[in-house]
Design a protein around this motif. Structure first.
Motif, PDB file in Angstrom:
ATOM      1  N   GLY A  18       0.815  -1.021   0.147  1.00 59.65           N
ATOM      2  CA  GLY A  18      -0.030   0.158  -0.007  1.00 59.65           C
ATOM      3  C   GLY A  18       0.861   1.275  -0.121  1.00 59.65           C
ATOM      4  N   ALA A  19       1.795   1.059   0.719  1.00 59.53           N
ATOM      5  CA  ALA A  19       2.751   2.333   0.854  1.00 59.53           C
ATOM      6  C   ALA A  19       3.432   2.589  -0.378  1.00 59.53           C
ATOM      7  CB  ALA A  19       3.670   2.343   2.134  1.00 59.53           C
ATOM      8  N   LEU A  20       4.009   1.688  -1.188  1.00 62.33           N
ATOM      9  CA  LEU A  20       4.595   1.543  -2.160  1.00 62.33           C
ATOM     10  C   LEU A  20       3.650   2.377  -3.493  1.00 62.33           C
ATOM     11  CD1 LEU A  20       6.732  -1.433  -1.828  1.00 62.33           C
ATOM     12  CD2 LEU A  20       7.747   0.936  -2.154  1.00 62.33           C
ATOM     13  N   LEU A  21       2.315   1.819  -3.162  1.00 70.75           N
ATOM     14  CA  LEU A  21       1.573   2.160  -4.254  1.00 70.75           C
ATOM     15  C   LEU A  21       1.135   3.651  -4.310  1.00 70.75           C
ATOM     16  CD1 LEU A  21      -1.010  -0.727  -4.334  1.00 70.75           C
ATOM     17  CD2 LEU A  21       0.574  -0.019  -6.311  1.00 70.75           C
ATOM     18  N   ILE A  22       0.855   4.216  -2.915  1.00 70.80           N
ATOM     19  CA  ILE A  22       0.747   5.718  -2.798  1.00 70.80           C
ATOM     20  C   ILE A  22       1.934   6.400  -3.294  1.00 70.80           C
ATOM     21  CG2 ILE A  22       0.647   7.266  -0.896  1.00 70.80           C
ATOM     22  CD1 ILE A  22      -1.148   5.133   0.621  1.00 70.80           C
ATOM     23  N   ALA A  23       3.086   6.007  -2.824  1.00 70.01           N
ATOM     24  CA  ALA A  23       4.192   6.930  -3.227  1.00 70.01           C
ATOM     25  C   ALA A  23       4.276   6.806  -4.827  1.00 70.01           C
ATOM     26  CB  ALA A  23       5.533   6.311  -2.775  1.00 70.01           C
ATOM     27  N   ALA A  24       4.013   5.468  -5.403  1.00 69.16           N
ATOM     28  CA  ALA A  24       4.101   5.546  -7.013  1.00 69.16           C
ATOM     29  C   ALA A  24       3.018   6.593  -7.668  1.00 69.16           C
ATOM     30  CB  ALA A  24       3.930   4.133  -7.471  1.00 69.16           C
ATOM     31  N   THR A  25       1.906   6.449  -7.075  1.00 69.11           N
ATOM     32  CA  THR A  25       0.575   7.311  -7.505  1.00 69.11           C
ATOM     33  C   THR A  25       1.204   8.863  -7.364  1.00 69.11           C
ATOM     34  OG1 THR A  25      -0.981   5.729  -6.703  1.00 69.11           O
ATOM     35  CG2 THR A  25      -1.847   7.776  -7.329  1.00 69.11           C
ATOM     36  N   LEU A  26       1.644   9.185  -6.371  1.00 64.16           N
ATOM     37  CA  LEU A  26       2.091  10.641  -6.085  1.00 64.16           C
ATOM     38  C   LEU A  26       2.803  11.009  -7.387  1.00 64.16           C
ATOM     39  CD1 LEU A  26       2.481  10.974  -2.433  1.00 64.16           C
ATOM     40  CD2 LEU A  26       0.531  12.002  -3.787  1.00 64.16           C
ATOM     41  N   LEU A  27       4.187  10.092  -7.524  1.00 57.37           N
ATOM     42  CA  LEU A  27       4.954  10.451  -8.501  1.00 57.37           C
ATOM     43  C   LEU A  27       4.343  10.327 -10.052  1.00 57.37           C
ATOM     44  CD1 LEU A  27       8.199   8.806  -7.064  1.00 57.37           C
ATOM     45  CD2 LEU A  27       8.306  11.054  -7.921  1.00 57.37           C
ATOM     46  N   VAL A  76      -0.833   2.590 -15.476  1.00 58.70           N
ATOM     47  CA  VAL A  76      -2.124   2.901 -14.582  1.00 58.70           C
ATOM     48  C   VAL A  76      -2.761   1.523 -14.309  1.00 58.70           C
ATOM     49  CG1 VAL A  76      -4.310   3.696 -15.155  1.00 58.70           C
ATOM     50  CG2 VAL A  76      -2.323   5.101 -16.099  1.00 58.70           C
ATOM     51  N   LEU A  77      -2.740   0.519 -15.093  1.00 59.07           N
ATOM     52  CA  LEU A  77      -3.374  -0.716 -14.851  1.00 59.07           C
ATOM     53  C   LEU A  77      -2.830  -1.230 -13.559  1.00 59.07           C
ATOM     54  CD1 LEU A  77      -4.203  -2.653 -18.229  1.00 59.07           C
ATOM     55  CD2 LEU A  77      -5.787  -1.794 -16.285  1.00 59.07           C
ATOM     56  N   LYS A  78      -1.475  -1.120 -13.509  1.00 63.13           N
ATOM     57  CA  LYS A  78      -0.646  -1.737 -12.605  1.00 63.13           C
ATOM     58  C   LYS A  78      -1.093  -1.146 -11.317  1.00 63.13           C
ATOM     59  CE  LYS A  78       3.676  -3.729 -11.546  1.00 63.13           C
ATOM     60  NZ  LYS A  78       5.049  -3.866 -11.716  1.00 63.13           N
ATOM     61  N   LEU A  79      -1.071   0.048 -11.128  1.00 60.79           N
ATOM     62  CA  LEU A  79      -1.567   0.756  -9.769  1.00 60.79           C
ATOM     63  C   LEU A  79      -2.996   0.455  -9.378  1.00 60.79           C
ATOM     64  CD1 LEU A  79      -0.127   4.487 -10.675  1.00 60.79           C
ATOM     65  CD2 LEU A  79       0.916   2.878  -8.983  1.00 60.79           C
ATOM     66  N   LEU A  80      -4.062   0.554 -10.408  1.00 59.84           N
ATOM     67  CA  LEU A  80      -5.324  -0.043 -10.318  1.00 59.84           C
ATOM     68  C   LEU A  80      -5.480  -1.420  -9.759  1.00 59.84           C
ATOM     69  CD1 LEU A  80      -7.285   1.832 -12.885  1.00 59.84           C
ATOM     70  CD2 LEU A  80      -7.269   2.355 -10.697  1.00 59.84           C
ATOM     71  N   VAL A  81      -4.773  -2.409 -10.504  1.00 61.59           N
ATOM     72  CA  VAL A  81      -4.835  -3.784 -10.163  1.00 61.59           C
ATOM     73  C   VAL A  81      -4.188  -4.085  -8.568  1.00 61.59           C
ATOM     74  CG1 VAL A  81      -4.204  -6.051 -10.678  1.00 61.59           C
ATOM     75  CG2 VAL A  81      -5.310  -4.531 -12.461  1.00 61.59           C
ATOM     76  N   LEU A  82      -3.125  -3.549  -8.385  1.00 62.91           N
ATOM     77  CA  LEU A  82      -2.558  -3.773  -7.080  1.00 62.91           C
ATOM     78  C   LEU A  82      -3.189  -3.248  -6.013  1.00 62.91           C
ATOM     79  CD1 LEU A  82       1.453  -3.613  -7.952  1.00 62.91           C
ATOM     80  CD2 LEU A  82       0.029  -5.522  -7.407  1.00 62.91           C
ATOM     81  N   GLY A  83      -3.560  -1.825  -6.309  1.00 62.48           N
ATOM     82  CA  GLY A  83      -4.418  -1.256  -5.280  1.00 62.48           C
ATOM     83  C   GLY A  83      -5.849  -2.012  -5.045  1.00 62.48           C
ATOM     84  N   TYR A  84      -6.623  -2.656  -5.824  1.00 69.31           N
ATOM     85  CA  TYR A  84      -7.527  -3.531  -5.831  1.00 69.31           C
ATOM     86  C   TYR A  84      -7.430  -4.671  -5.020  1.00 69.31           C
ATOM     87  CZ  TYR A  84     -10.908  -7.110  -6.876  1.00 69.31           C
ATOM     88  OH  TYR A  84     -11.829  -7.905  -6.814  1.00 69.31           O
TER      89      TYR A  84
END
Ligand code: ZN
Ligand code: ZN
Lengths: 214, 214
Positions: B51-60, B111-119
């Protein structure tokens, strides 16, 4: 929490059992026909594959990979010609350009994904496989080396670099003439050899051999 | 089906994440007797880390797409391109297969990667029992495809290394490239820290943080 590290023991006949890495389902290992793979019935992950090619074949691929790696790194990769000016590039000069401009993160990324980890993989596999080829005991620290290879392999990105090179050459098409150098051919060979080695080597078999010898 | 499965965990066993060796579950931190990797029932703090890595990636992801990844200076004229405007240029130049490739690798896949991992993280946190096999497949897909996003970084690397012709033409990497490289690296780490076995663990088994051995 009182017990010390290294207190774990493998189950009896650990070689005969395996758990799916993706869903933890327990399986008893069955022998497979050559070229076949075992797939988890629950989640669909590949459990293990049967590879009949011997160690000498995998070793030959790794050694040729190392030679191609040397050529790919130090020979000219691409040459650019525009208005009588010719500019040659090697992989290292690309990293140099990033370093000069202070883009150290990009320089590091290229260094790790195209040079360090591919080299680690080829050299490490050669180191682990060679004693098996000679019928000797496992090389010192083979387990540690093979673990490192496991961690590094997703970060070795030669084949992605090749795709990027194709895109770059097409993009430059209308701006200047691009000529492939010796390293470009070496790169293609290196990618083929690496992919072949990956196909031929089944990590679980190597782990079992490391275990039985060590 | 989920609750009847015979898993390693049910028998008090753990499989090494690296070499697959089945061990009896001990207490506290432990190392694999075969390969020396630290061994856990499930990857530690899997959901929190992913989750933390995904948030950082989304911000960047925002600067990666809004800042230029590359600037071309030709005869005193400078033109900076973002990822998206680069795709548009390729389209205008009639190179639509290439435009499609760059669009998929640099825009669609991240984008797909962020969405899928987040899901997946959310679905495990909520202990969803919905189609675990398909969620496992989704995970394997993003894990396999994610590294190909690096292709744009390699395009920029090669162009910046090649096109150094002084006043005639010079290409430089832009700050967007560094941000984009960081997004790809962070999402790769996010996939590595996610433990897909959590998808299959029994509901209410107390695994929400990846779990210590009980
Ligand atoms: Zn499975
Ligand atoms: Zn292990």
């Amino acid at each position: 929490m009182a017990s010390s590290p290294n207190s774990l023991s493998p189950v009896d006949a650990a070689d005969e059992w395996l758990a799916c890495p993706q869903c933890d389902q327990l399986y008893r290992r069955v022998p497979l026909a050559s070229g076949k793979k075992a797939v988890c019935v629950r989640c669909g992950a590949v459990l293990y594959r049967c590879r009949k090619r011997g160690v000498e074949f995998a070793l030959a691929l790794c050694v040729s990979g190392l030679i191609l790696f040397g050529v790919a790194n130090f020979a000219p990769l691409l040459a650019l010609e525009k208005g009588g000016l010719i500019q040659e590039t090697t992989l290292w000069s690309g990293i140099g350009v990033f370093l000069v401009r202070g883009e150290w993160l990009l320089a590091l990324l290229v260094l790790v994904t195209l040079i360090l980890f591919p080299l680690l993989r080829l050299a490490g596999l050669t180191y682990v496989l060679y004693p098996f080829f000679r019928g000797r005991a496992t090389a010192a620290g083979a387990a540690r080396v093979f673990r490192l290879i496991h961690a590094a392999s997703p970060w070795s990105m030669l084949e992605i670099f090749l795709l990027g090179a194709l895109v770059a050459v097409v993009k430059l098409g209308d701006m200047a003439t691009v000529m492939p150098g010796i390293a470009a051919y070496a790169f293609v060979g290196l990618i083929l050899v690496s992919a072949w080695a990956e196909y031929v080597i089944e990590p679980r078999d190597i782990w079992r051999r490391i275990d039985n010898h060590g | 089906m989920v609750s009847n499965a015979l898993t390693a965990d049910r028998l008090g066993l753990m499989a090494c994440h690296v070499c697959g060796l089945l061990c009896r579950r001990g207490e506290g931190a432990a190392r694999c007797p075969r390969c020396g990797a630290s061994i856990h029932r499930r990857l530690p703090d899997s959901l929190a880390r992913t989750g933390a890595l995904l948030i950082a990636a989304t911000l960047l992801y925002l600067p990666a797409n809004m800042l230029p990844v590359m600037s071309v200076t030709s005869l005193g004229r400078e033109q900076a391109d973002t990822i998206l405007s680069g795709v548009v240029h390729l389209l205008h130049g009639g190179m639509w297969p290439l435009a499609l490739l760059v669009f998929v690798a640099s825009i669609l896949v991240p984008v797909l990667k962020l969405l899928v991992l987040g899901y997946l993280v959310l679905s495990v946190a909520r202990r969803s029992a919905w189609r675990p096999r398909d969620r496992s497949r989704l995970f394997r897909l993003v894990e396999a495809v994610g590294r190909w996003s690096m292709v744009d970084i390699f395009v920029v690397t090669l162009l910046a290394a090649l096109v150094q012709l002084g006043d005639l033409a010079t290409i430089q990497a832009g700050p967007g490239a560094t941000a984009f490289g960081a997004v790809v690296v962070l999402t790769m780490f996010a996939a590595h820290t996610f433990d897909p076995r959590l998808i299959w663990d029994e509901r209410g088994a107390g695994h929400d943080s990846g779990g210590d051995p009980r």
